[in-house]
Design an enzyme around this catalytic site. Sequence first.
Site, PDB file in Angstrom:
ATOM      1  N   ASP A  49       0.826  -1.215   0.000  1.00 30.27           N
ATOM      2  CA  ASP A  49       0.000   0.000   0.000  1.00 30.27           C
ATOM      3  C   ASP A  49       0.859   1.263   0.000  1.00 30.27           C
ATOM      4  O   ASP A  49       0.459   2.292   0.534  1.00 30.27           O
ATOM      5  CB  ASP A  49      -0.959   0.028   1.203  1.00 30.27           C
ATOM      6  N   HIS A  67      -4.395  -2.269  -6.926  1.00 32.24           N
ATOM      7  CA  HIS A  67      -4.133  -0.844  -6.969  1.00 32.24           C
ATOM      8  C   HIS A  67      -5.043  -0.196  -7.998  1.00 32.24           C
ATOM      9  O   HIS A  67      -5.645  -0.864  -8.841  1.00 32.24           O
ATOM     10  CB  HIS A  67      -2.662  -0.547  -7.267  1.00 32.24           C
ATOM     11  N   ASP A 119       2.450  14.711   0.971  1.00 30.88           N
ATOM     12  CA  ASP A 119       1.420  15.726   1.239  1.00 30.88           C
ATOM     13  C   ASP A 119       0.539  15.381   2.440  1.00 30.88           C
ATOM     14  O   ASP A 119      -0.055  16.275   3.054  1.00 30.88           O
ATOM     15  CB  ASP A 119       0.550  15.936  -0.001  1.00 30.88           C
TER      16      ASP A 119
END
Length: 432
Positions: free
Chosen positions: A13, A41, A335
């Site tokens: 992941d 994915h 982020d």
Amino acid sequence: MTNVVVVGSQWGDEGKGKIVDWLSERADVVVRYQGGHNAGHTLVIDGISYKLSLLPSGVVRPGKLAVIGNGVVVDPHALIAEIGRLEVQGVKVTPENLRIADNATLILSLHRELDGMREDAASNSGTKIGTTRRGIGPAYEDKVGRRAIRVMDLADMEALSAKVDRILTHHNALRRGFGATEVSHETIMEELGSIAERILPFSETVWLLLDKKRRAGARILFEGAQGSLLDIDHGTYPYVTSSNTVAGQAAAGSGMGPGSLGYILGITKAYTTRVGEGPFPTELHDEIGQFLGEKGHEFGTVTGRKRRCGWFDAALVRQSVATNGITGIALTKLDVLDGLDELKICVGYKLDGQEIDHLPASQGAQARVEPIYVTLEGWKESTVGARKWADLPAQAIKYVRQVEELIGAPVALLSTSPERDDTILVTDPFED
């Protein structure tokens, strides 16, 4: 020009989908070399989301050849269903753009059933592994036990009959132990007969195909599933998957020699997550862990299971750099850390009063380690969408440099959002 192997450097992941998508656009051939349909994915191309779990990413791009190698265990029903879902989205999957190794092992219904029975029994005793119940482990067991049914076996139903007898001798003994009904020979023969015509057109001697492609100068991308810390040998055993997930498996699981692998790109999340059971030294059970999970949308593509979240563990990634021979990393989800006052990075552990620089292999010792952290100042500015270093806050750059130093590998790519173009390219893996 070189070939590229993509591996996850943590527990899976890590954001491999976006990076593989970015690389697959420039590859000629994309190869899956291990695992099954237990890890997935999502690719976003021209605003359309494609969810893949077994098919290589190259299959959604025109002109690319997708290859499922011999190291993959193939559930034919899951494969047919996945092809069907893509066709609804306008993607045609044919023998022209997909080849499957003729010596790849098939997952049968009895593998899925055995997987479920074991997990149920383990749940009652508190020893469950947390598998996806998709038959991956039992299929690999049959492969190693030399009783597996392989893709090529579908071409000779007469010879297949004896092979079904052999596999049923083993599985029915196990089923009797679980108090389950035995499976008949006719049931398995019918199951295999029903999918043979759909699967056989894709069958290929993959090692030979890839050797020809390599000699012709094709760019080959090897696409790993899951993460290095789930490797059957190098992971947190027994809370691991049933195959080797490290980069060396790209050679064994495709039939290409290790000298042809080229650049090893380790996909690395800027923090750490894990699905299911097993040790997790930096796991956070507080509001910061919740923050990471919510902001990072940490839910599994295939299972929808909530992921456990924690600080970046440089000691674990350093191990992955070594066991994979990682050339450089793609650092993803930076982020998600935006807005935190301070950040912590695990640099080692304390075990029974002693400082150590790696996670021990012993299950008991893994449960006793305590993380040793360094603390860095966070940043309030947004890194979302940054496409060059100058767009990043100074503290974010400092964090990235600290990660590089601690793991002993450079950042080749830096991802700053799920959008494929929001990527800072430092080193082109295909040109290294």
